[in-house]
Design a protein around this motif. Structure first.
Motif, short mmCIF file in Angstrom:
data_model
loop_
_atom_site.label_atom_id
_atom_site.label_comp_id
_atom_site.label_asym_id
_atom_site.label_seq_id
_atom_site.Cartn_x
_atom_site.Cartn_y
_atom_site.Cartn_z
N LYS A 335 0.84 -1.22 0.00
CA LYS A 335 0.00 0.00 0.00
C LYS A 335 0.87 1.25 0.00
N GLU A 336 1.97 1.25 0.79
CA GLU A 336 2.86 2.43 0.82
C GLU A 336 3.49 2.69 -0.55
N ASN A 338 2.12 1.95 -3.49
CA ASN A 338 1.07 2.56 -4.33
C ASN A 338 0.86 4.03 -3.98
N ASP A 339 0.85 4.31 -2.67
CA ASP A 339 0.56 5.70 -2.25
C ASP A 339 1.72 6.64 -2.53
N HIS A 343 0.26 4.06 -8.72
CA HIS A 343 -0.27 2.74 -9.03
C HIS A 343 0.47 2.06 -10.17
#
Length: 359
Positions: A335-336, A338-339, A343
């Motif tokens: 998730k980190e 992607n953020d 993406h």
């Protein structure tokens, strides 16, 4: 008999059994047999019903007579007269047992035809000392018609006259009639089959055989052969049409060859197009199947395929009574990524992980 002669004999037999005349004979025999058998069955049922009704009506007259005339002998305990009534009942052909009971259902006098097979069977399995048990067994026999007649004196019941009837004589009479009817029907069927077959043969089979011979000539390329027309009925019209067909077939033979050549070319082209189209559909089906079972990004098996394989492993473990292992892998910090990186970087990371998993 050598093998060639035997084979020819078998082939001729098969041809005869498959012929139109043989099928026609079988059909006529079947129709006549079914029709006449149904008629015999219906007539025998009617005769049996009439005989049964007459038997019961005759027995009722006898029962009414005995029940009405044995009042005084019962009241006076005149056993001689009562025994005479049993003699009257026993003189009837179809009566196999008769009994006069008082108000307490006690036996006063009785008659048993011990030569009858129903009586023999009942006496064999019962205690002969207990007469009422024997009578009750006979009354419960569905093959015996039991009639009861109350004996009344001054409007007061003083006893009962019971009589059992056997249908054996009626069965024998009906069976004899059935045998005679079957013999008669067999002669009728034989006569009708021979008569109908002869008419059918000379009016239908012979012209058909000539048409078959003409068809064989055409099959051998003898288009100049013509069939002689002997009648103006439907088969005669068919013969005339057959001859016209041969004439037109002879005239159009060259046109037919040309059309057949063109059809061969068209058929070849169509087969080639069908093969190409089939190959395209097969490739498309493979692609659709692959996409349905794999992730579009990582090209790894998706959830549908994973669940199918897990279900298969579970069933195999149950059948083989063994266990299996399932490894679950997770990506830490995905998730980190992607953020922070976007993406598209996360997609590249998933693709790289998928490539390494495949290796």
């Amino acid at each position: 008999m050598d093998s060639n002669t035997y084979s020819s004999f078998i082939a001729a037999g098969r041809k005869r059994f498959c012929s139109l005349g043989f099928k026609f004979i079988i059909t006529i025999i079947s129709i006549l047999s079914i029709t006449l058998s149904f008629s015999v069955y219906k007539n025998l049922n009617n005769d049996y019903q009439i005989f049964s009704e007459n038997l019961i009506a005759k027995a009722k007259v006898l029962g009414d007579f005995i029940s009405s005339t044995c009042k005084e002998p019962i009241f006076a305990r005149d056993h001689i007269s009562l025994n005479n009534f049993m003699k009257v009942a026993s003189s009837q052909q179809d009566v196999i047992y008769a009994v006069i009971l008082n108000n307490n259902n006690s036996n006063i006098t009785n008659y048993l035809d011990e030569s009858n097979h129903y009586i023999k069977k009942t006496l064999k399995g019962q205690d002969q000392a207990n007469f009422m048990t024997i009578i009750e067994s006979l009354r419960n026999n569905p093959d015996i018609v039991t009639l009861k007649f109350p004996i009344v004196l001054d409007k007061s019941p003083i006893g009962t006259f019971i009589m059992g009837l056997s249908h054996d004589r009626i069965h024998a009479l009906v069976q004899k009639t059935k045998t005679e009817q079957l013999k008669y029907n067999l002669l009728v069927i034989l006569f009708l089959v021979i008569s109908i077959y002869l008419v059918f043969k000379y009016n239908a089979l012979v012209p058909i055989e000539k048409l078959i011979t003409g068809a064989h000539h055409i099959a051998n390329g003898q288009l100049g052969h013509r069939i002689e027309q002997h009648s103006n009925d439907e088969l005669g019209e068919l013969t005339a049409s057959f001859n016209d067909m041969v004439d037109k077939l002879k005239q159009s033979n060259e046109d037919k060859d040309q059309i057949m050549n063109e059809l061969v070319k068209v058929n070849f082209s169509l087969e080639q197009r069908i093969e190409d189209r089939t190959l395209e559909l097969e490739l498309a089906n493979r692609e659709l199947k692959y996409r349905a079972l794999h992730d579009s990004l990582t090209q790894l098996p998706n959830r549908v395929l994973a669940l199918d394989r897990i279900d298969a492993a579970i069933k195999s473990a149950k059948r083989g009574k063994h266990s299996f292992s399932l490894m679950v892998m997770d990506l830490d910090g995905f998730k980190e990524i992607n953020d922070s990186l976007g993406h598209h970087i996360g997609d590249l990371m998933l693709c790289e992980v998928g490539r390494r998993v495949k290796q």
